[in-house]
Design a protein around this motif. Structure first.
Motif, mmCIF file in Angstrom:
data_model
loop_
_atom_site.group_PDB
_atom_site.id
_atom_site.type_symbol
_atom_site.label_atom_id
_atom_site.label_comp_id
_atom_site.label_asym_id
_atom_site.label_seq_id
_atom_site.Cartn_x
_atom_site.Cartn_y
_atom_site.Cartn_z
ATOM 1 N N THR A 102 0.822 -1.218 0.000
ATOM 2 C CA THR A 102 0.000 0.000 0.000
ATOM 3 C C THR A 102 0.859 1.274 0.000
ATOM 4 O OG1 THR A 102 -0.151 -0.197 2.417
ATOM 5 C CG2 THR A 102 -1.938 -1.145 1.121
ATOM 6 N N THR B 151 2.708 1.536 -3.208
ATOM 7 C CA THR B 151 1.941 2.151 -4.303
ATOM 8 C C THR B 151 2.111 3.661 -4.268
ATOM 9 O OG1 THR B 151 0.305 0.377 -4.216
ATOM 10 C CG2 THR B 151 -0.361 2.433 -5.291
ATOM 11 N N LEU C 172 3.723 -3.252 -9.086
ATOM 12 C CA LEU C 172 3.723 -1.799 -8.878
ATOM 13 C C LEU C 172 4.430 -1.065 -10.008
ATOM 14 C CD1 LEU C 172 4.322 -1.528 -5.019
ATOM 15 C CD2 LEU C 172 2.190 -1.292 -6.290
ATOM 16 N N ALA D 200 2.259 1.121 -12.720
ATOM 17 C CA ALA D 200 2.423 2.577 -12.620
ATOM 18 C C ALA D 200 2.452 3.254 -13.983
ATOM 19 C CB ALA D 200 3.710 2.902 -11.863
ATOM 20 N N LEU E 242 -4.183 4.013 1.029
ATOM 21 C CA LEU E 242 -2.757 3.706 0.898
ATOM 22 C C LEU E 242 -2.007 3.986 2.197
ATOM 23 C CD1 LEU E 242 -1.909 5.057 -2.671
ATOM 24 C CD2 LEU E 242 -2.906 2.872 -1.985
ATOM 25 N N THR F 282 -5.753 4.068 -8.279
ATOM 26 C CA THR F 282 -4.748 3.907 -7.220
ATOM 27 C C THR F 282 -5.148 2.795 -6.252
ATOM 28 O OG1 THR F 282 -5.884 5.772 -6.179
ATOM 29 C CG2 THR F 282 -3.789 6.234 -7.235
ATOM 30 N N LEU G 173 -4.575 -0.587 -8.030
ATOM 31 C CA LEU G 173 -3.156 -0.948 -8.111
ATOM 32 C C LEU G 173 -2.663 -1.472 -6.762
ATOM 33 C CD1 LEU G 173 -0.456 -1.102 -9.533
ATOM 34 C CD2 LEU G 173 -0.103 1.338 -9.039
ATOM 35 N N ALA G 174 -3.038 -0.799 -5.672
ATOM 36 C CA ALA G 174 -2.619 -1.246 -4.347
ATOM 37 C C ALA G 174 -3.185 -2.629 -4.023
ATOM 38 C CB ALA G 174 -3.065 -0.235 -3.294
ATOM 39 N N ALA H 259 -1.349 -5.287 -5.925
ATOM 40 C CA ALA H 259 -0.057 -5.583 -5.287
ATOM 41 C C ALA H 259 -0.262 -6.385 -4.012
ATOM 42 C CB ALA H 259 0.676 -4.274 -4.984
#
Length: 245
Positions: free
Chosen positions: A59, A62, A142, A146, A182, A202, A205-206, A209
């Motif tokens: 987190t 990210t 990540l 990104a 995050l 966002t 993505l976190a 991951a």
């Protein structure tokens, strides 16, 4: 794209980033300092699947990666426009695609540095229990995930001055970091944070991951990131075509 030209462009961009110690401070030191504070306070808490300190690498990682990859290419291209360097690049023999790709690729070593620093901090504070393979997958997710954010940074950089670009991208990044959980888990935040997070790349993505550590379902998060890329990539291309020299 000529590989030799791309290597030269990447080397120039790497040197350009190093010459800006202030940018490095905000892009690298600040996210790692945030992580060190939070992992020291809450890293020893455990969930059913993974220790909190290890989950924080996904987190906070990210946030750290996006701080580097979102801000640096965008502000770089805005500065190039302001100085007239972008116009020179457009009429030079160097393909503009090589210049733009180099700006994104040059941020990757710094993004990896952020992740390694966070991992070392978690280990030093005794809050790391992920395997090397798990952490390698987190890093890969990540860094690849990104890329659409780097395109977003370029899109803003094509349309704004360097100072305005920094302000706009920070205005995007920091609220998105909070609303995506995050910094603090969404479970301890008001319910509407979780409702909003579902619409933020966002957050996805976190979670993608984090899934590398918990084996949670990841397909939905992957599709959400792909959808964001489909929207952002044409936006960046349109922004480039309409950029004022």
């Amino acid at each position: 794209m000529n590989a030799r030209i791309l290597r030269v462009e990447i080397a120039d961009e790497l040197r350009g980033i190093v010459r800006e110690p202030t940018a490095l401070f905000f892009s690298i030191v600040m996210p790692v300092a945030f992580f060190a504070l939070f992992v020291s306070l809450y890293g020893d808490q455990s969930s059913a699947t993974v220790q909190r300190g290890t989950a924080m690498i996904a987190t906070f990682g990210t946030f750290g990666v996006l701080t580097v990859v979102l801000l640096n290419p965008g502000t770089g291209i805005a500065a190039d426009r302001g100085s007239g360097w972008l116009r020179a690049k457009r009429v030079s023999a160097v393909p503009i695609s090589a210049t733009l790709a180099a700006k994104v690729i040059a941020t990757m070593p710094y993004a990896v540095g952020v992740l390694i620093a966070m991992t070392a901090t978690a280990a030093i504070t005794g809050n790391l229990n992920g395997s090397v393979a798990d952490l390698a997958r987190v890093y890969a997710v990540l860094l690849i995930g990104a890329i659409p954010f780097a395109l977003l940074g370029l899109a803003v950089g094509f349309q704004t001055s360097a100072n305005a670009c920094v302000a706009i991208l920070n205005a995007i990044l920091f609220p998105a970091a909070i609303l995506s959980g995050l910094w603090m888990p969404l479970e301890i935040l008001p319910d509407f944070f979780a409702d909003i997070a579902q619409f933020l790349p966002t957050y996805h993505l976190a979670q993608l991951a984090l899934a590398q550590l918990t084996s949670a379902p990841a397909v939905g998060h992957l599709l959400a990131l792909l959808a964001a890329t489909v929207v952002i990539a044409p936006l960046a291309a349109l922004s480039y075509r309409r950029a004022r020299p």
